[in-house]
Design a protein around this motif. Sequence first.
Motif, PDB file in Angstrom:
ATOM      1  N   PRO A  77       0.829  -1.212   0.000  1.00  0.00           N
ATOM      2  CA  PRO A  77       0.000   0.000   0.000  1.00  0.00           C
ATOM      3  C   PRO A  77       0.859   1.256   0.000  1.00  0.00           C
ATOM      4  O   PRO A  77       1.980   1.275   0.520  1.00  0.00           O
ATOM      5  CB  PRO A  77      -0.790  -0.125   1.308  1.00  0.00           C
ATOM      6  CG  PRO A  77       0.071  -0.964   2.188  1.00  0.00           C
ATOM      7  CD  PRO A  77       0.795  -1.916   1.283  1.00  0.00           C
ATOM      8  N   ARG A  83      -6.409   2.512   0.283  1.00  0.00           N
ATOM      9  CA  ARG A  83      -5.735   1.908  -0.864  1.00  0.00           C
ATOM     10  C   ARG A  83      -6.784   1.454  -1.865  1.00  0.00           C
ATOM     11  O   ARG A  83      -7.876   1.010  -1.494  1.00  0.00           O
ATOM     12  CB  ARG A  83      -4.848   0.734  -0.448  1.00  0.00           C
ATOM     13  CG  ARG A  83      -5.551  -0.515  -0.004  1.00  0.00           C
ATOM     14  CD  ARG A  83      -4.774  -1.761  -0.435  1.00  0.00           C
ATOM     15  NE  ARG A  83      -4.718  -1.833  -1.875  1.00  0.00           N
ATOM     16  CZ  ARG A  83      -3.639  -2.172  -2.582  1.00  0.00           C
ATOM     17  NH1 ARG A  83      -2.527  -2.495  -1.982  1.00  0.00           N
ATOM     18  NH2 ARG A  83      -3.676  -2.222  -3.898  1.00  0.00           N
ATOM     19  N   GLY A  98      -3.436  -7.234  -2.626  1.00  0.00           N
ATOM     20  CA  GLY A  98      -3.275  -5.830  -2.258  1.00  0.00           C
ATOM     21  C   GLY A  98      -3.708  -5.624  -0.825  1.00  0.00           C
ATOM     22  O   GLY A  98      -4.904  -5.518  -0.537  1.00  0.00           O
ATOM     23  N   CYS A 100      -4.223  -3.972   2.917  1.00  0.00           N
ATOM     24  CA  CYS A 100      -4.388  -2.733   3.674  1.00  0.00           C
ATOM     25  C   CYS A 100      -3.704  -2.967   5.014  1.00  0.00           C
ATOM     26  O   CYS A 100      -4.158  -3.819   5.790  1.00  0.00           O
ATOM     27  CB  CYS A 100      -5.869  -2.415   3.901  1.00  0.00           C
ATOM     28  SG  CYS A 100      -6.854  -2.292   2.397  1.00  0.00           S
ATOM     29  N   GLN A 104      -4.994   1.527   8.076  1.00  0.00           N
ATOM     30  CA  GLN A 104      -5.634   1.970   6.848  1.00  0.00           C
ATOM     31  C   GLN A 104      -7.082   1.500   6.834  1.00  0.00           C
ATOM     32  O   GLN A 104      -7.455   0.529   7.507  1.00  0.00           O
ATOM     33  CB  GLN A 104      -4.894   1.417   5.620  1.00  0.00           C
ATOM     34  CG  GLN A 104      -3.522   2.039   5.412  1.00  0.00           C
ATOM     35  CD  GLN A 104      -2.882   1.578   4.107  1.00  0.00           C
ATOM     36  OE1 GLN A 104      -2.831   0.390   3.818  1.00  0.00           O
ATOM     37  NE2 GLN A 104      -2.361   2.518   3.343  1.00  0.00           N
ATOM     38  N   GLY A 160       5.562  -1.284  -5.670  1.00  0.00           N
ATOM     39  CA  GLY A 160       5.283  -0.258  -4.674  1.00  0.00           C
ATOM     40  C   GLY A 160       6.519   0.477  -4.220  1.00  0.00           C
ATOM     41  O   GLY A 160       7.504   0.574  -4.955  1.00  0.00           O
TER      42      GLY A 160
END
Length: 255
Positions: A77, A83, A98, A100, A104, A160
């Motif tokens: 993230p 995100r 993906g 979090c 978050q 990332g």
Amino acid sequence: AIAFDAYWEAVNEEVSALSRDRVDLEEVKIRSNESSTVYAARFNGIGGYPLFAYYSVPAALEGPKGNGPFPALFEVPGYGSVRAVPAVERRAKYAVMGVCHRGQRLSDGKYKAAYPGLLTEGLPGAGSYRWREIVADCLRAMDVLLARPEVDRSRVGGAGNDLAAIVAAMRPQTNCVLLNGQLLFRGTPGRLDSTDAYPLQEFNDFRRAYPAQWEQAAGTLSLFDPIGFAPRVKAETLVACIEADAGPAGPFAAS
């Protein structure tokens, strides 16, 4: 000074102890389409913290959706409270995780991160610094991805910021990494006199508020500098950045 290897080995041991913990998947039908199925993945991080991640599986080229094995992509993230769902183009080609991280949105049931503020939460101590747990969250999510039966473990990529470099170093199954040049921890103490922009300005705020603690805090931050992980990154790595970020990103790319 805190020993780099010992610090991260302790984190890795905490994460590895969760390898048999339960992982729940529930389809998010509003996000699924003809090219991929998106799931809400729920599992615990260290300290029993409940985490959320988007996990998507492409439609098989032949046969029903979800056949494999598929190449996998782990997305760390960015720095922010929300995100996004992994991009449609990526979901069509890869099994994408993906996560979090704690604090978050969707992983904030027990704790909500502050923006600005998260970069300095828990400083100056290395054991109390919040990003120790955030790195652990990313490692845990990567382990969940690698354990999925539809994933081709010989084709695993990462994408990332600093967190992607750290995960690639600590999870050698990573074959390739797309690293953006907006690195939060690359040589950070030496960059602060030349910036007044957030998010790095959070560190300037901290050292003005707690000057006596800054030396210890800088030592803690050095543990997260991706340059320390560079020798362990065996994956083919592409560093992409704008010219303004080339200074911090350059040494990592050269290593």
